[in-house]
Design a protein around this motif. Sequence first.
Motif, mmCIF file in Angstrom:
data_model
loop_
_atom_site.group_PDB
_atom_site.id
_atom_site.type_symbol
_atom_site.label_atom_id
_atom_site.label_comp_id
_atom_site.label_asym_id
_atom_site.label_seq_id
_atom_site.Cartn_x
_atom_site.Cartn_y
_atom_site.Cartn_z
ATOM 1 N N ASP A 21 -16.652 -7.944 -30.366
ATOM 2 C CA ASP A 21 -17.208 -7.642 -31.686
ATOM 3 C C ASP A 21 -18.593 -8.244 -31.846
ATOM 4 O OD1 ASP A 21 -16.993 -6.741 -34.532
ATOM 5 O OD2 ASP A 21 -17.108 -8.894 -34.902
ATOM 6 N N ASN A 22 -19.603 -7.381 -31.960
ATOM 7 C CA ASN A 22 -20.947 -7.792 -32.371
ATOM 8 C C ASN A 22 -21.473 -8.974 -31.556
ATOM 9 O OD1 ASN A 22 -23.208 -7.303 -33.914
ATOM 10 N ND2 ASN A 22 -22.423 -8.281 -35.761
ATOM 11 N N MET A 23 -21.307 -8.901 -30.253
ATOM 12 C CA MET A 23 -21.814 -9.971 -29.388
ATOM 13 C C MET A 23 -23.334 -10.086 -29.451
ATOM 14 S SD MET A 23 -19.406 -9.421 -26.027
ATOM 15 C CE MET A 23 -20.160 -10.783 -25.130
ATOM 16 N N VAL A 24 -23.994 -9.017 -29.901
ATOM 17 C CA VAL A 24 -25.461 -8.996 -29.922
ATOM 18 C C VAL A 24 -26.056 -9.845 -31.026
ATOM 19 C CG1 VAL A 24 -25.471 -6.675 -28.934
ATOM 20 C CG2 VAL A 24 -25.580 -6.957 -31.419
ATOM 21 N N ALA A 25 -25.233 -10.321 -31.951
ATOM 22 C CA ALA A 25 -25.751 -11.031 -33.120
ATOM 23 C C ALA A 25 -26.623 -12.219 -32.746
ATOM 24 C CB ALA A 25 -24.586 -11.493 -34.003
ATOM 25 N N VAL A 26 -26.320 -12.873 -31.651
ATOM 26 C CA VAL A 26 -27.057 -14.073 -31.259
ATOM 27 C C VAL A 26 -28.527 -13.778 -30.997
ATOM 28 C CG1 VAL A 26 -26.600 -13.905 -28.766
ATOM 29 C CG2 VAL A 26 -26.905 -16.147 -29.837
ATOM 30 N N ALA A 48 -29.961 -17.477 -25.006
ATOM 31 C CA ALA A 48 -29.011 -16.938 -25.989
ATOM 32 C C ALA A 48 -27.897 -16.137 -25.329
ATOM 33 C CB ALA A 48 -29.758 -16.064 -26.996
ATOM 34 N N TYR A 49 -28.189 -15.532 -24.178
ATOM 35 C CA TYR A 49 -27.152 -14.786 -23.467
ATOM 36 C C TYR A 49 -25.969 -15.687 -23.147
ATOM 37 C CZ TYR A 49 -25.146 -11.526 -20.020
ATOM 38 O OH TYR A 49 -24.315 -10.680 -19.320
ATOM 39 N N ALA A 50 -26.234 -16.961 -22.873
ATOM 40 C CA ALA A 50 -25.146 -17.901 -22.601
ATOM 41 C C ALA A 50 -24.303 -18.177 -23.841
ATOM 42 C CB ALA A 50 -25.720 -19.214 -22.064
ATOM 43 N N HIS A 51 -24.866 -17.892 -25.013
ATOM 44 C CA HIS A 51 -24.154 -18.114 -26.272
ATOM 45 C C HIS A 51 -23.453 -16.853 -26.785
ATOM 46 C CE1 HIS A 51 -25.757 -22.136 -27.495
ATOM 47 N NE2 HIS A 51 -26.829 -21.775 -26.799
ATOM 48 N N ALA A 52 -23.763 -15.698 -26.200
ATOM 49 C CA ALA A 52 -23.273 -14.433 -26.747
ATOM 50 C C ALA A 52 -21.748 -14.399 -26.747
ATOM 51 C CB ALA A 52 -23.828 -13.263 -25.933
ATOM 52 N N PRO A 85 -31.865 -10.808 -19.679
ATOM 53 C CA PRO A 85 -30.535 -10.967 -20.269
ATOM 54 C C PRO A 85 -29.920 -9.657 -20.749
ATOM 55 C CG PRO A 85 -32.218 -11.638 -21.830
ATOM 56 C CD PRO A 85 -32.924 -11.368 -20.540
ATOM 57 N N PHE A 86 -30.742 -8.634 -20.992
ATOM 58 C CA PHE A 86 -30.225 -7.362 -21.495
ATOM 59 C C PHE A 86 -29.889 -6.387 -20.375
ATOM 60 C CE2 PHE A 86 -33.224 -8.830 -24.870
ATOM 61 C CZ PHE A 86 -32.266 -9.120 -25.839
ATOM 62 N N PHE A 87 -30.863 -6.144 -19.488
ATOM 63 C CA PHE A 87 -30.754 -5.038 -18.527
ATOM 64 C C PHE A 87 -30.706 -5.497 -17.077
ATOM 65 C CE2 PHE A 87 -33.289 -3.685 -22.233
ATOM 66 C CZ PHE A 87 -32.384 -2.794 -22.795
ATOM 67 N N GLY A 88 -30.566 -6.792 -16.841
ATOM 68 C CA GLY A 88 -30.493 -7.290 -15.476
ATOM 69 C C GLY A 88 -29.222 -6.844 -14.767
ATOM 70 N N PHE A 93 -26.374 -8.287 -20.161
ATOM 71 C CA PHE A 93 -25.390 -7.984 -21.199
ATOM 72 C C PHE A 93 -24.852 -6.564 -21.090
ATOM 73 C CE2 PHE A 93 -24.724 -6.015 -25.395
ATOM 74 C CZ PHE A 93 -23.593 -6.702 -25.803
ATOM 75 N N TYR A 94 -25.734 -5.586 -20.995
ATOM 76 C CA TYR A 94 -25.259 -4.200 -21.002
ATOM 77 C C TYR A 94 -24.465 -3.864 -19.750
ATOM 78 C CZ TYR A 94 -27.970 -3.248 -25.197
ATOM 79 O OH TYR A 94 -28.455 -3.259 -26.481
ATOM 80 N N LYS A 95 -24.825 -4.448 -18.621
ATOM 81 C CA LYS A 95 -24.065 -4.218 -17.395
ATOM 82 C C LYS A 95 -22.704 -4.906 -17.469
ATOM 83 C CE LYS A 95 -23.451 -3.138 -12.987
ATOM 84 N NZ LYS A 95 -23.326 -1.740 -12.515
#
Length: 389
Positions: free
Chosen positions: A154-159, A184-188, A230-233, A237-239
């Motif tokens: 749920d809404n992991m992107v909020a961080v 922040a990815y470590a906090h997601a 952190p997003f597209f590596g 996150f997305y992967k």
Amino acid sequence: MDATTQIIQHVLDSRLETLPREAIERAKLSILDTLASAIGGSNDPIAHYARQLGSLSGGIPECTVWVSGEKLPACQAVLVNATIARAVDFDDTYELCINGCHASAYNVPPALALAERDPSITGGELLAALATAMDLHMRLARSVTTNSLSTGRDNMVAVWGTTAVSSKLLRLDEEKTRNAFGIAYAHAAGEVQMYEEGAHTVSLQQGLRARSGLESALSAMVGLNGPREPFFGKYGFYKAFEPEYDLHLLMDGLGHDYVNTSISFKPWPTCRAMHPGVDGLLQLREKYKFAGEDIESIEVGLNRLAFESYIVQPHAEKWNPTDPVAARFSLPYVISVAAQHGQVGIGDFRRETLGDPGVRRIMAATRVEVDPEIDRTHGRHQNPPQQSM
């Protein structure tokens, strides 16, 4: 320019003078709505627990806990204030994404804490940072195309919204802002089990992500780094978490079309998914002039997605909520309150009011079922579009 760099530049380059007027006006309303929600929830047990948690930290008394007035270190004040702002589930939300998004009450607490911590931050800087962070938060939320009811995420992107507002108000440069997003990815995090069980973490998780964003930005400020992608590596996150996503919903119009203008303000202090039922019942109540004691039974039709969700299931708990959080996510209870009292207010979710005999009588006579026509015409988000990068 790659998407991650575009996102970072978007955060760094936005200015009060370049933002649409409506985006700034909505940011002002977000501040007011979040503060009002915190005032409304300030006497809730969750608020008391949050303040007790904050008081355990010690440290520099630099930022104010809303309503009660004590001072805490910035990160702890943000944790407490964001939790309190969600305590009674009255804060605004973004409905135009698959899983909803409570962007204001995540991002307003760190914004106001940093403005209090650093008097050189101007009102224009504050509003530009808030509108930009909310826009990014909501874009990330709508880019997710899988339903949290299926995944449990749920809404992991909020961080990243709270990281954006914190990085901008800390005036980090491009390299440190990139590191802040990586940290922040470590906090997601984000999960749906809290809704299923009516747990306090519905509110606390919001506070945790608000604090995490500020901590990520502060970590980058002192020199710590994080992954650059952190997003597209390869393991971004997305992967790792949302491989079926819509890049266009994230990137199209970035820097021009500010999504925070589509925020929705709640008329009732409950899960937004139940508001159409409340509104419909109140319209019938007004049209036919009936009172609670006139009701013999109620039938509520939903699409299958809502019927199988945490506002109806598990049946035994939703028809007998014994905790305020559980009641806020119980469609039978909320509908019965509206039927009995002609409105739904904060006071209807106090522990001592959950046993109201009139509400309980109606709730026992309330039936919720899948309506085939509603499911056909409004089976929203059951099969969302899927478009990967």
